[in-house]
Design an enzyme around this catalytic site. Sequence first.
Site, PDB file in Angstrom:
ATOM      1  CB  SER A   1      -1.033  -0.280   1.669  1.00 36.09           C
ATOM      2  OG  SER A   1      -0.398  -0.141   2.643  1.00 36.09           O
TER       3      SER A   1
ATOM      4  CG  HIS B   1      -4.231  -0.998  -2.196  1.00 34.18           C
ATOM      5  ND1 HIS B   1      -4.020   0.585  -1.307  1.00 34.18           N
ATOM      6  CD2 HIS B   1      -4.035  -1.158  -0.358  1.00 34.18           C
ATOM      7  CE1 HIS B   1      -4.625   1.299  -0.385  1.00 34.18           C
ATOM      8  NE2 HIS B   1      -3.981  -0.239   0.374  1.00 34.18           N
TER       9      HIS B   1
ATOM     10  CE  LYS C   1      -6.800   0.197   0.354  1.00 37.51           C
ATOM     11  NZ  LYS C   1      -8.024  -0.619   1.910  1.00 37.51           N
TER      12      LYS C   1
END
Length: 382
Positions: A175, A203, A235
């Site tokens: 990240s 991610h 996300k």
Amino acid sequence: MRDFQAELQQRRQDGLYRKRRLIDGPQQPRLSADGQPQLAFCSNDYLGLASHPRVRQQLIDAVAEQGVGGGSSHLICGHHQAHHELEQRLARFTGRSAALLFSTGYMANLGVISALAGRGDTIFSDRLNHASIVDGAILSRAKVHRYPHNDLEWLAPRLAQTPGHKLVVTDGVFSMDGDLAPLRELAGLCRTYNALLMVDDAHGIGVLGRHGGGLVDQLGLSEQEVPLLMGTLGKALGTGGAFVAGPELLIDYLVQKARSYIYTTAMPPALASATCASLDLVAREPERREHVLALVRRFRAGATALGYQLLPSATPIQPILVGDNQTALELSARLEARGILVGAIRPPTVPAGEARLRVTLTASHTEADVQRLLDALAEVRP
């Protein structure tokens, strides 16, 4: 009693003090931060779905039908049909047998890791793993080895020499660096030395892979090769919550043993319904992934030409390595004064001496937005 005031003052002096910005309006590149208009390059809304009309409308419709609160834990009366449908969709989306919803990614990692390893077991965790993985490993009470970042030469002999149950945990996309775990090789090591592999691809989900299924999708790794896959929904999918996907046996085991699943109220059912709309968009609009990755290439070329030190990342996470905490804060402040919002990341989030600006690109950004960022970076260059 500890001198909390002195500790806070020391954090200020060390450039480690954290402040919250007050954001107004929807999550998108152009937003209001502390009352000032900003072009933001610090959101993890990688596909621009947090404010997508279809996702918003699905949430509104679902609230009208299902109400707002989850009401109870999944194991009492909180497991709604909407949750069940989303779990089935996520299992198909990731090519896994089953999936289990959690309220947040942090809770998922705490619950899964502490359920799958305990006293007498051994956990191997990449040194740059997210804090939730670190905390989950500590909570498990297992013996923990934090291996050097992506260093399989260090890991292999330790796996070979360690008896008993072994759990290897790694981020898929790291990240703060934006680089990738060597999952294919790591999966091979785990098979060779009979270790259970868990990948946190928070991610990567939605962004990487032919179908948006993340790094395991990009590499074509099966459930047998990567038994446990964790992903977040807040996300690239633009909603909220998290999931873990894998074999039915392990998912059933987590239902029985994961404390952060058992002892918390289920997410709002309407949020699960909205996430199904997000999954539809990921499938139908691959151009979103193509666009954001094209912006990544444009940014890297421009920032490199300006002399900035970038870390080797081909993902929407683009760290500009600065080093000094105060310098990172000053660069971030100078960009903000020009209407550009980029976060300064400092220890303990990153190692000491590796403070950075963390640029994140999304499908909602345009080429003109990236050029404006590059122009601002040229102006504030040390």
